[in-house]
Write a protein that holds these residues in place. Structure first.
Motif, short mmCIF file in Angstrom:
data_model
loop_
_atom_site.label_atom_id
_atom_site.label_comp_id
_atom_site.label_asym_id
_atom_site.label_seq_id
_atom_site.Cartn_x
_atom_site.Cartn_y
_atom_site.Cartn_z
N ALA A 92 0.84 -1.19 0.00
CA ALA A 92 0.00 0.00 0.00
C ALA A 92 0.87 1.24 0.00
O ALA A 92 1.93 1.28 0.65
CB ALA A 92 -0.92 0.01 1.22
N TRP A 93 0.42 2.27 -0.73
CA TRP A 93 1.06 3.59 -0.76
C TRP A 93 0.28 4.55 0.15
O TRP A 93 -0.95 4.50 0.20
CB TRP A 93 1.06 4.17 -2.17
N GLY A 94 1.01 5.46 0.80
CA GLY A 94 0.37 6.51 1.58
C GLY A 94 1.41 7.39 2.24
O GLY A 94 2.43 6.90 2.75
N ASP A 95 1.19 8.69 2.23
CA ASP A 95 2.12 9.63 2.84
C ASP A 95 1.86 9.71 4.34
O ASP A 95 1.02 10.48 4.79
CB ASP A 95 1.97 11.01 2.18
N VAL A 96 2.61 8.93 5.11
CA VAL A 96 2.36 8.86 6.55
C VAL A 96 3.16 9.89 7.33
O VAL A 96 2.87 10.16 8.50
CB VAL A 96 2.64 7.45 7.11
N THR A 97 4.18 10.48 6.70
CA THR A 97 5.01 11.45 7.41
C THR A 97 4.62 12.89 7.11
O THR A 97 5.05 13.81 7.81
CB THR A 97 6.49 11.28 7.04
N GLY A 98 3.82 13.10 6.06
CA GLY A 98 3.40 14.44 5.70
C GLY A 98 4.43 15.24 4.93
O GLY A 98 4.32 16.46 4.82
N ASN A 99 5.44 14.56 4.34
CA ASN A 99 6.45 15.28 3.57
C ASN A 99 6.08 15.45 2.10
O ASN A 99 6.86 15.99 1.31
CB ASN A 99 7.81 14.58 3.68
#
Length: 548
Positions: free
Chosen positions: A51-58
């Motif tokens: 799965a893809w997802g921006d978990v760090t918010g960068n």
């Protein structure tokens, strides 16, 4: 230039298509796995979910990889890897084209991972992670066989904590989980879960998928029966992949499960009704081993003919030559021809007419996306090296597809059970990650290098902290600039999804190829009759973020 298709413009397209196709570059990939730093972290895995997802918010998507760690240790001793199984993994995108493995995260579980997705389940502004495992009593003495489902809360910057017990999504043994579907089925603004269970083994599988309603505070409640779905051990709904999304155009998400090939239409009151279709011979929908292991698997919805409604494509988990002779193809294409008198979608089987070439091997994960940014939705099927079917246009009302594009992997691959698309480098072209099932071959990150595919628009929602802030299951329509809301001037439509196909998770972003329009108007319709957002004169070639 190719013009986008409306009913009145099909003839124009037919005249222009041949010349355009001759000058446009073929879909092309470059294997960047080594450059991305993914060779060593993924050695010796039996990958079965990602799965893809921006978990760090960068601003760049991170990667979760789920593994099967229940095999004998010797199975994993390949390509220089020690004879030990690897756990599920979290790899953070540094934003420079490389990834870093997180070694101290609770997501590092040993089990039989078969589903995963990132989503903001508590509407706090960051992405949480749901993971399903194929947990069973029998088959191995290793404890990994019994690992269940998990929910991990993101406390910020990709720091996860295990909240599974509070969430109530671990159902004990057996729960032979597969895909995890994320959607807001009842319009309350909280993202719910449909935890899919298979029925592929008569002696093990439970065949009892669960609809889990989000009650807030990361607590979920089983509402399967109340919502009108079959329920109970080997009496419930079973499947191998599928999709959630609006098929009948009422802005409420519907549910389709492959293998059982059952469609459920949202009644818009918290319940669903089943609409029966004859998609494949009934023997291949049967549970357990009755059909000899020949199951349909994975499905996605998308607008293949640019007419504004969602069509569907389904893959399969079999390779039997006799079966292929019977069905003529093992990727199944269905065109949505509007609704019947009861508001149910009318699906026409165009598998043969669409000219989708038979891949000759299993195609478990299906994704419908515009891979070359030409404005037409293509088919990705994780069948191996040849896996992208390019949409060549509309002929006599039928979308038809080119021969599958080769992945150009030098070392070759064995089998991708899943494989999510995601724009990991934010260049507007969708890239592919294939977690390898066979330990002797490498997992791969394939960068989309299609020439002439530089014009696009990606639409993402980051609404103020509140209901469904990323717009999961929202519909995004693009219009010619100055023509917002005029159907004849609609360019293309997408549904924002994060969990369709099989064992795969995606970013909540709608991607469009825009070869002919430098600026467009956008309409975003939230699911379940929610708010409608408009934006005008939006420039192409950007990730456009819609905020309140």
């Amino acid at each position: 230039m190719i013009k986008f298709l409306f009913a009145s413009k099909i003839a124009i397209f037919s005249l222009l298509f041949t010349a355009t196709f001759q000058v446009k570059g073929q879909i092309r990939f470059e294997d960047v796995t080594e450059n991305a730093g993914l060779i060593e972290p993924l050695k010796g895995i039996k990958g079965h979910s990602a799965a893809w997802g921006d978990v760090t918010g960068n601003g760049y998507p991170d990667l979760f990889v789920g593994t099967f760690s229940d095999r004998p240790d010797s199975i994993y001793a390949t390509r220089g890897h020690i004879a030990l199984a690897e756990p599920d993994k979290l790899l953070l995108n540094r934003g420079d084209g490389t990834f870093e493995e997180v070694m101290d995260s609770p997501v590092r579980q040993y089990g039989r991972c078969s589903g995963s997705a990132f989503a903001d389940f508590d509407n706090d502004g960051d992405l949480d992670l749901v993971v399903s495992h194929n947990a069973r009593h029998a088959g191995s003495t290793k404890s990994q066989h019994k690992t269940g489902n998990f929910l991990f809360e993101n406390k910020g910057q990709g720091e996860f904590t295990d909240v599974t017990e509070k969430a109530g999504i671990n159902f004990g043994l057996p729960f032979t989980g597969r895909s995890t579907y994320v959607f807001d089925y009842n319009g309350d603004g909280l993202l719910d879960l449909f935890m899919q269970e298979d029925w592929v083994l008569d002696s093990i599988s439970g065949g009892n998928s669960r609809l889990m309603e989000n009650r807030g505070g990361l607590v979920f409640e089983d509402v399967t029966s109340e919502a009108g779905f079959p329920h109970g051990f080997r009496k419930g709904l079973y499947g191998l992949g599928g999709f959630v999304g609006d098929m009948n155009g009422d802005r409420w998400p519907d549910v389709f499960f492959a293998h059982s090939c059952r469609m459920f239409i949202n009644n818009r009151d918290g319940t669903f009704r089943e609409k029966a279709y004859s998609m494949v011979p009934s023997i291949y929908q049967l549970p357990g081993t009755s059909a000899g292991g020949f199951w349909t698997c994975g499905a996605d919805l998308g607008d293949l003919d640019n007419d504004g409604d969602m069509d569907m494509v389904m893959g399969q988990h079999f390779t039997d030559a006799g079966l292929l002779d019977t069905l003529k193809s093992n990727i199944f294409v269905f065109l949505n021809e509007g609704n019947d008198a009861d508001g149910n979608p009318v699906l026409r089987d165009i598998t043969l007419e669409s000219r989708v070439e038979q891949p000759g091997r299993r195609t478990p994960n299906i994704q419908l996306q515009d891979m070359d940014n030409d404005g037409l939705v293509d088919i990705l099927a994780t069948s191996g090296n040849k896996f992208v079917y390019r949409n060549k246009g509309i002929l006599d009302g039928i979308p038809y597809f080119d021969r599958p594009v080769d992945s150009n992997i030098e070392e070759g691959n064995g089998y991708w059970a899943c494989g999510p698309l995601g724009d990991y480098d934010r260049d507007g072209r969708l890239d592919f990650f294939g977690p390898e099932w066979l330990t002797a071959a490498p997992s791969v990150l394939l960068k989309n290098e299609t020439p002439g595919a530089q014009h696009y628009l990606a639409v993402k929602l980051e609404l103020d902290k509140g209901p469904n802030r990323n717009g999961v299951d929202a519909r995004v329509d693009l219009y010619i600039r100055g023509k917002l809301g005029i159907e004849e001037e609609r360019i293309a439509s997408r549904i924002i999804t994060v969990s369709n196909g099989y064992a795969s998770g995606y970013e909540a972003i709608a991607y469009f190829g825009l070869p002919d329009h430098k600026t467009v108007d956008i309409r975003v319709s939230m699911p379940c009759g929610g708010q409608v957002y408009n934006a005008t004169a939006v420039q192409r070639n950007q990730l456009y973020i819609l905020r309140k």
